[in-house]
Write a protein that holds these residues in place. Structure first.
Motif, mmCIF file in Angstrom:
data_model
loop_
_atom_site.group_PDB
_atom_site.id
_atom_site.type_symbol
_atom_site.label_atom_id
_atom_site.label_comp_id
_atom_site.label_asym_id
_atom_site.label_seq_id
_atom_site.Cartn_x
_atom_site.Cartn_y
_atom_site.Cartn_z
ATOM 1 N N VAL A 1 14.236 -47.269 -27.013
ATOM 2 C CA VAL A 1 13.942 -47.622 -27.327
ATOM 3 C C VAL A 1 14.568 -48.703 -27.858
ATOM 4 N N MET A 2 14.423 -49.962 -27.880
ATOM 5 C CA MET A 2 15.855 -51.243 -28.802
ATOM 6 C C MET A 2 14.857 -51.636 -30.348
ATOM 7 N N GLU A 3 15.157 -51.500 -31.133
ATOM 8 C CA GLU A 3 14.564 -51.467 -32.563
ATOM 9 C C GLU A 3 15.157 -53.082 -32.737
ATOM 10 N N ARG A 4 13.987 -53.818 -33.224
ATOM 11 C CA ARG A 4 14.199 -54.715 -34.126
ATOM 12 C C ARG A 4 14.755 -56.034 -32.796
ATOM 13 N N ALA A 5 13.667 -55.938 -31.882
ATOM 14 C CA ALA A 5 14.125 -56.993 -30.955
ATOM 15 C C ALA A 5 14.052 -58.373 -30.706
ATOM 16 N N SER A 6 14.588 -59.217 -30.752
ATOM 17 C CA SER A 6 14.280 -60.538 -30.711
ATOM 18 C C SER A 6 13.247 -61.308 -29.516
ATOM 19 N N MET A 7 12.323 -61.601 -29.616
ATOM 20 C CA MET A 7 11.288 -61.902 -28.905
ATOM 21 C C MET A 7 11.096 -63.032 -28.987
ATOM 22 N N VAL A 8 10.408 -64.092 -27.824
ATOM 23 C CA VAL A 8 9.741 -65.161 -27.851
ATOM 24 C C VAL A 8 9.079 -64.974 -27.079
ATOM 25 N N ARG A 9 7.286 -65.267 -28.080
ATOM 26 C CA ARG A 9 6.320 -65.180 -27.408
ATOM 27 C C ARG A 9 5.779 -67.218 -27.480
ATOM 28 N N ILE A 10 5.420 -67.197 -25.901
ATOM 29 C CA ILE A 10 4.956 -68.557 -25.490
ATOM 30 C C ILE A 10 4.543 -68.255 -24.578
ATOM 31 N N ASN A 11 3.327 -70.259 -25.402
ATOM 32 C CA ASN A 11 2.117 -70.084 -25.046
ATOM 33 C C ASN A 11 2.266 -71.725 -24.389
ATOM 34 N N THR A 12 1.786 -71.528 -22.699
ATOM 35 C CA THR A 12 1.704 -72.412 -21.857
ATOM 36 C C THR A 12 0.934 -73.789 -21.754
ATOM 37 N N GLY A 13 -0.244 -73.518 -22.781
ATOM 38 C CA GLY A 13 -1.667 -73.481 -22.420
ATOM 39 C C GLY A 13 -1.729 -73.379 -21.377
ATOM 40 N N PRO A 14 -4.128 -73.842 -21.590
ATOM 41 C CA PRO A 14 -4.728 -73.752 -20.675
ATOM 42 C C PRO A 14 -4.384 -73.608 -19.049
ATOM 43 N N GLU B 1 10.940 -60.550 -34.307
ATOM 44 C CA GLU B 1 11.540 -59.059 -34.126
ATOM 45 C C GLU B 1 10.683 -58.428 -33.979
ATOM 46 N N THR B 2 10.882 -57.425 -33.252
ATOM 47 C CA THR B 2 10.208 -56.014 -32.824
ATOM 48 C C THR B 2 10.408 -54.938 -32.418
ATOM 49 N N ASP B 3 10.083 -53.869 -32.305
ATOM 50 C CA ASP B 3 10.673 -52.966 -31.238
ATOM 51 C C ASP B 3 10.298 -52.945 -29.434
ATOM 52 N N VAL B 4 10.836 -52.180 -28.655
ATOM 53 C CA VAL B 4 10.516 -52.708 -27.036
ATOM 54 C C VAL B 4 11.183 -50.796 -26.667
ATOM 55 N N LEU B 5 10.726 -50.718 -25.727
ATOM 56 C CA LEU B 5 10.645 -49.821 -25.197
ATOM 57 C C LEU B 5 11.224 -49.934 -23.617
ATOM 58 N N ARG B 6 11.731 -49.585 -23.396
ATOM 59 C CA ARG B 6 12.135 -49.771 -21.866
ATOM 60 C C ARG B 6 12.072 -48.338 -21.062
ATOM 61 N N ILE B 7 11.525 -48.776 -19.766
ATOM 62 C CA ILE B 7 10.908 -47.675 -19.110
ATOM 63 C C ILE B 7 11.945 -47.781 -18.063
ATOM 64 N N THR B 8 12.970 -46.892 -17.709
ATOM 65 C CA THR B 8 13.342 -47.515 -16.134
ATOM 66 C C THR B 8 13.367 -46.354 -15.058
ATOM 67 N N PHE B 9 13.099 -46.711 -13.687
ATOM 68 C CA PHE B 9 11.833 -45.694 -12.865
ATOM 69 C C PHE B 9 13.044 -45.600 -11.541
ATOM 70 N N PRO B 10 13.213 -44.623 -11.034
ATOM 71 C CA PRO B 10 13.683 -43.894 -9.863
ATOM 72 C C PRO B 10 14.031 -45.050 -8.864
ATOM 73 N N ILE B 11 12.719 -45.721 -8.309
ATOM 74 C CA ILE B 11 11.784 -46.397 -7.424
ATOM 75 C C ILE B 11 11.952 -47.777 -7.528
ATOM 76 N N SER B 12 12.367 -48.518 -6.482
ATOM 77 C CA SER B 12 12.317 -49.944 -6.512
ATOM 78 C C SER B 12 10.730 -49.846 -6.084
ATOM 79 N N TRP B 13 10.753 -52.135 -6.747
ATOM 80 C CA TRP B 13 9.694 -52.013 -6.436
ATOM 81 C C TRP B 13 9.213 -52.080 -4.968
ATOM 82 N N GLU B 14 7.994 -51.759 -4.523
ATOM 83 C CA GLU B 14 8.013 -51.949 -2.978
ATOM 84 C C GLU B 14 6.416 -52.607 -2.467
ATOM 85 N N GLY B 15 6.614 -52.985 -1.261
ATOM 86 C CA GLY B 15 5.391 -53.172 -0.305
ATOM 87 C C GLY B 15 5.819 -54.643 -0.229
#
Length: 208
Positions: A13-26, A74-88
């Motif tokens: 859990v990363m507390e007070r992480a700096s985030m940027v929300r981008i709106n690229t329009g319709p 700024e907000t909190d972020v939970l990073r979850i790491t799995f032991p298996i790569s994205w497949e397919g």
């Protein structure tokens, strides 16, 4: 970290992480914004010769720049790491499908409003795979830590969700992966891709 069977899922859990929300329009066309007064229209529209200054309410003939709009917070972020790569053949489809299965599961399991959590993929091409769960309340409302504390339950519900939904495996619906806020990636969401990933993950875990 969470140890389930032979698999180890790590999280932070990363507390007070700096985030940027981008709106690229319709349709990702951005916005045309007047360099003089700030008047704006969709990037797909024709720029008028004259327009009204939104503040002074007077005619303006300024030229436009193409922009995307961004908001930093700024907000909190939970990073979850799995032991298996994205497949397919399409790692993006599998990654996004797993991400939104986990988000929907967290919302259902912990009674969190969908608008209060969102997510992102850090990479599609790594040996291990990870997803970020973002608390969308500025400053954080504790949802990232709440999900971290119930992670095994959330993952099992995510698996049940994609296994039991009645939509086609090659697509998705609002009962499993789709939500209003992810409309732009609906074409990339496949319930079957998420189900396959969780099947492999839970087999390694020794789960059902």
């Amino acid at each position: 970290e969470v140890e389930l069977g032979q698999s180890v899922i790590t999280f932070a859990v990363m507390e007070r992480a700096s985030m940027v929300r981008i709106n690229t329009g319709p349709h990702d066309n951005g916005f045309k914004v007047c360099n003089w007064c700030g008047y704006s229209i969709s990037g797909g529209e024709d720029w008028p010769e004259k327009h009204e200054d939104p503040v002074r309410k007077k005619s303006c003939s300024g030229h436009a720049s193409f922009l995307s709009l961004a908001h930093r917070y700024e907000t909190d972020v939970l990073r979850i790491t799995f032991p298996i790569s994205w497949e397919g053949d399409n790692g993006q489809t599998m990654a996004l499908s797993v991400l939104y299965a986990v988000l929907q599961s967290a919302s259902n399991t912990l009674q969190i409003a969908q608008s209060n959590i969102d997510g992102a993929i850090t990479s599609y091409h790594t040996q291990k795979s990870s997803i970020d769960i973002i608390d969308t309340v500025p400053g954080g409302a504790g949802f990232a830590r709440l999900i971290a504390g119930a992670l095994p339950e959330v993952l099992r519900e995510a698996k049940r969700l994609v296994d039991s939904c009645e939509c086609g495996p090659e697509t998705s619906c609002y009962s499993c992966l789709r939500r209003f806020s992810n409309q732009r990636v609906h074409d990339h969401l496949e319930r079957g891709a998420a189900a396959q990933y969780f099947k492999t993950l839970f087999h390694n875990m020794g789960g059902d």
